[in-house]
Every structure is written in structure tokens, then in C-alpha cells.
Write a protein that holds these residues in place. Sequence first.
Motif: not given
Length: 385
Positions: A207-208, A375-385
Motif C-alpha cells: 500500500i502506497e 512512494v517509489a523510493l520507499g518501495l525500493a528501500l524495503r526491497k533492499l533492507q
Amino acid sequence: MSNLFKDIFSKMTGGSGGNDNSAVGIDIGSSAIKVVEIRKNGGRVILETYGAIALGPYADLEAGQVTNLSVEKSAEALVEVLKQSGSSASKPAFAIPVQLSLIFTIELPAQITESQIGEIVPTEARKYIPLPINEVSMDYFVFPKKELSFEEMNKGETDENNPGGVNNRVPQKEKTNVLVVATQNDAVARYRSIISESKLDASFFEIETFSAIRSNFEHELSPVLLMDFGASRTKLSIVEFGMLKSFHSIDRGGADISKSISQALSIPFGEAEKIKKEFGLFGDESNKSVAEIIEVHTNYIFHETNTALLDYEKKHNRIISKVIFTGGGSLLKGLLEVATNNFRAEVVIGHPFNKVGAPSFLSKVLEQVGPEFSVALGLALRKLQ
């Protein structure tokens, strides 16, 4: 419970979307698609690329207008923005618009066990979901219990057996608060179709709201309001200790402002959008009505926001310490200055790209466009962390 969102709540400030060294986040909004790609280099997160594409032209509309594209047209725009940005798009993460979801809190007895919560939540959630329960995917998060303060312990109903006593209040009983998210299965299926049509494979959906929180927050301990100014709506998220405590959506956004300017001045939407961005609430010396038109909308948004804040502060006996602006609409000239006079709390514009490393010559640009890509950055951050 569906595992579609892969423990979304526990990932608000972290995540486990994958162990790859690079990550792509894609935000398909109502007026544009935003893409951010980052990679991990040692202990640092580095910005690889970012890009955006307006969806209006794909619906024979002007850039900035709200669209409702077909799966095929959405996929066409997605492929194009990935091409333009040069993104590798290796199993990207996708945001689900909050208007296709419901976010609410339910109260359960304090003594309830974890297994009982799993059984009770779907039943209680039915009271809030205006759809058959088999048509939604649900996930939930149990808020940690806190120690009640003296004031909270003594806040409650009058004890009829001791009406004249020094302390004639029945101590307030602690509750187990559960945050629930329900998303329409049809909405997720549509996103899967867009992804399939684009020849991509999604690593996860989120969710965004949670993505925007991740990219805009550090370690604030006091309640903070995140205002996400989108094209079709403004989203209000009250966050405390990194957790979403309350959510509210206002059906008013940047496209509504441009539409009003267009109608009032009898000019095309694209020209109205340009005037809005150029002058904002500071107005045009030759046409003060532009600022007045914008002010009608911002006054409504701030009034609704203050109502939501007062309700939260009254219910939880907590004061909002800061307001963070994000989303493309937060870049409107004069908005920050006007907001400062509308809120008691400190008001700032979020800088999500501060969370990643980038060449110094891009710092000014990234600061200016950052809110659009939260939003796009937050998604990418989750994938890396």
C-alpha cells in the motif's frame, strides 16, 4: 489472512523484499508513473536512476490530468518510462493506491491471545469492509501495548459506588489495538495484468502509504503527520514510533486545482497546470484570481486536516509535533508558508532522496523532485533492507 503484502506493517521501517544488491520501486499513480532504482554498495544505498511519465497523453488528455487507463495503455506507459529512465527493472516492487484499500483500527480486549486475534480480526473487520470478505486480501498489525500514564489510568466513567470520593473515576481499561488493511482482490488482479502485459515480474505489492512513510521518516518519537498531496486526493497518515496510528483521505488534489483554474479562466487544462506551478499561492500580479482559486482548495484541505488532527489528539491525548509534506502537490509555491499559519506544529517538506547517496551536482534537483518519488523510493528501500 493473506500473505500478499508480506508482513507490510513490520516492513514500514525495514523489509525483506529480497537480498539482491539492486531494487526498483514503481508507483503507478492516477496521473503519472514514477520509477526509482537504487543499489546497495557496501553499507551505503546509492541512487541508480529515476524517472516519471505523465499518463494523460495515453488517454488523449493533457499531462497532469487524472486518468483511468486500460491495462494495455498502462503497460505501454510503464514500459516507456522504464526505457526512458534506463532502469533494469529486475523484479520491481509495486505500490497499490490507497483508494483501492481500507485502513482502519479495531479495539480488542487486552487479555486476548495472539491466536485469538487471528480468529477474531476477520470477523471484526467485516463491520468496516463494505464488500464480501472473500473479495479482499487482509493483513493486520498488533500495536505494542504501552504503560498507562496516571492521567490515563484515572480517565474513565464515574464510579457509582463512590460518587463523592477523591478519585471517583473507574480506571480506563487497556485495549489491544489492531491496525487492519484490506485491499480489493480485483485491484490487485488488475495490477498483476499490467505487470504481465509489461513482461515483468513483481517482487511484492505494498500500500502506497507505507512506502511513503518509509522514505520520509527517521526515528521521530512524537506523533508526526505525513501529508501526501496527490493528483486526485490528499492522504493523511499519523505516525508514531515508526508505526501508522491513523489514516484519513481527502478527496481533493492537485488536478482539482488545475481543473478549477482551467474552468475559471476558460483555458486548457495544460495551461492551467502551468500557471498553477509557476505562480501557486503567491499569485500572478496580472491575475490575482489564480491564487484565490487555489486558496479555496488549500483552505478546504487544511480544514479537513485540522479536524482529523484534533480528533486524534483528543482521542489519544497526544499532540502532533510535526507535519511533513510529500507528493507532487507539496511542491506548490506558497503552500508551505500558508500551512505554517494553519498548523500549530512545525511544517516541513520531506526530502526522501536524503536516504540515498547521489552525485552532489544532483542534490538541488533531487531536493526539488523528491516528494514526487517518495512512494517509489520507499518501495525500493524495503526491497533492499
